[in-house]
Design an enzyme around this catalytic site. Structure first.
Site, mmCIF file in Angstrom:
data_model
loop_
_atom_site.group_PDB
_atom_site.id
_atom_site.type_symbol
_atom_site.label_atom_id
_atom_site.label_comp_id
_atom_site.label_asym_id
_atom_site.label_seq_id
_atom_site.Cartn_x
_atom_site.Cartn_y
_atom_site.Cartn_z
ATOM 1 N N ASP A 272 0.818 -1.213 0.000
ATOM 2 C CA ASP A 272 0.000 0.000 0.000
ATOM 3 C C ASP A 272 0.852 1.263 0.000
ATOM 4 O O ASP A 272 2.067 1.213 0.182
ATOM 5 C CB ASP A 272 -0.955 -0.019 1.201
ATOM 6 C CG ASP A 272 -0.289 -0.535 2.484
ATOM 7 O OD1 ASP A 272 0.949 -0.511 2.567
ATOM 8 O OD2 ASP A 272 -1.015 -0.983 3.387
ATOM 9 N N ASN B 120 -7.638 -2.382 13.658
ATOM 10 C CA ASN B 120 -9.023 -2.525 13.183
ATOM 11 C C ASN B 120 -9.187 -3.762 12.292
ATOM 12 O O ASN B 120 -10.224 -3.932 11.656
ATOM 13 C CB ASN B 120 -9.447 -1.272 12.417
ATOM 14 C CG ASN B 120 -8.443 -0.901 11.324
ATOM 15 O OD1 ASN B 120 -7.587 -1.714 10.982
ATOM 16 N ND2 ASN B 120 -8.552 0.297 10.800
ATOM 17 N N HIS C 230 -7.324 -4.481 9.628
ATOM 18 C CA HIS C 230 -6.960 -4.329 8.211
ATOM 19 C C HIS C 230 -5.715 -5.145 7.880
ATOM 20 O O HIS C 230 -4.856 -5.379 8.725
ATOM 21 C CB HIS C 230 -6.825 -2.859 7.798
ATOM 22 C CG HIS C 230 -5.612 -2.125 8.300
ATOM 23 N ND1 HIS C 230 -5.548 -0.748 8.358
ATOM 24 C CD2 HIS C 230 -4.407 -2.549 8.761
ATOM 25 C CE1 HIS C 230 -4.358 -0.382 8.808
ATOM 26 N NE2 HIS C 230 -3.658 -1.444 9.065
ATOM 27 N N GLU D 203 -9.478 -1.893 4.705
ATOM 28 C CA GLU D 203 -10.105 -1.461 5.947
ATOM 29 C C GLU D 203 -11.395 -2.254 6.197
ATOM 30 O O GLU D 203 -11.896 -2.935 5.288
ATOM 31 C CB GLU D 203 -10.422 0.038 5.836
ATOM 32 C CG GLU D 203 -9.209 0.914 5.521
ATOM 33 C CD GLU D 203 -8.229 1.058 6.690
ATOM 34 O OE1 GLU D 203 -8.036 0.084 7.457
ATOM 35 O OE2 GLU D 203 -7.644 2.135 6.834
#
Ligand code: F6R
Length: 252
Positions: free
Chosen positions: A77, A148, A150, A155
């Site tokens: 990413d 979270n 991810h 996400e």
């Protein structure tokens, strides 16, 4: 592909043991591919978690002559809106923490562009997928996991069949990045990430998680019904996946 409720294989180990184990696997892959006259294709993360692996691979080059000439890397990413030289860009992180230390050819290192023009983002993402396919697919994906759930910047809400694309960053992701950026207002709101399906296409997947910050999300990754609410749950059922986590993160 169907979503699997299979358990995620776990190896409990210290961060140092995990770094040595993963680096050993990567080195064996590189050597096996070289013997076959082929490139080894790695999928790599940024963040705190993989630093021990990068240090160990640097050490193996120095002390054991590990040769990276037949290695191609694809990062997971990149933040959108950051030029490559920005102190928080993943391009810069990878160069400083790993690539320049082992002398990896820039032409063999792929990272989504953080400063691609908005009108070009979709084409850029499609091109990233094509480059991965042209390289013969990902041999080995190394992942961290966000608080979270991810993986990459997939996400909560990310689909099992998602591919490389532009995403809006989750509040937890931005809050966790705020300190490095010197304030939440400086953290980009958007990013490009490899998709869940792209990651699951890797022939081998290794996930690292250390420390108390990851305990709750690991519990959910291991126990929740697989689904987009915790994208890391999609890793369950991959044919060659392993979680390497310390006792603190595992709540043991
Ligand atoms: C980074 C990435 C993220 C991180 C995750 C964990 O390229 O893909 O998914 O792996 O946010 O970050 P750390 O390791 O800093 O806890």
């Amino acid at each position: 592909m169907t979503t699997s409720t299979a358990p995620l294989p776990i190896q409990a180990c210290s961060p140092a043991e995990a770094a040595r184990e993963v680096a050993r696997e990567i080195a064996a892959l590189i050597r096996e591919r070289r013997a076959a006259g082929r490139m080894a294709v790695l999928c790599l993360p940024t963040g705190r978690t993989p630093l021990g692996v990068y240090d160990e691979l640097v050490r193996m080059q120095r002390d054991e002559g590990l040769d990276f000439a037949n290695v191609t890397t694809f990062n997971l990413d990149e933040f959108l809106g950051l030029p490559p030289e920005h102190p928080q860009s993943f391009r810069r992180y990878m160069r400083e923490r790993f690539f320049s230390r082992i002398g990896l050819e820039p032409a063999h290192t792929w990272i989504p562009s953080g400063d691609v023009a908005p009108a070009q983002i979709a084409a850029h993402c499609a091109e990233y997928e094509r480059e991965i396919a042209d390289a013969g697919g990902l041999d080995y994906a190394l992942l961290g996991i966000g608080r979270n759930g991810h993986i990459g910047f997939n996400e909560p809400g990310s689909a099992r069949d998602s591919r490389t694309r532009e995403v809006r960053l989750h509040d937890v992701t931005r809050a966790d990045a705020a300190r490095a950026f010197g304030g939440l207002e400086f953290v980009p709101e958007r990013a490009i990430t490899m998709g869940v399906a792209t990651i699951l296409g890797a022939r081998r997947v290794r996930v690292l998680a250390f420390g108390a910050d990851k305990r709750e999300i690991l519990r959910r990754t291991l126990e929740d019904a697989p689904g987009p609410q915790v994208p890391a749950t999609f890793l369950r059922g991959h044919s060659d996946v392993r979680l390497l986590a310390d006792g603190v993160a595992l709540g043991r």
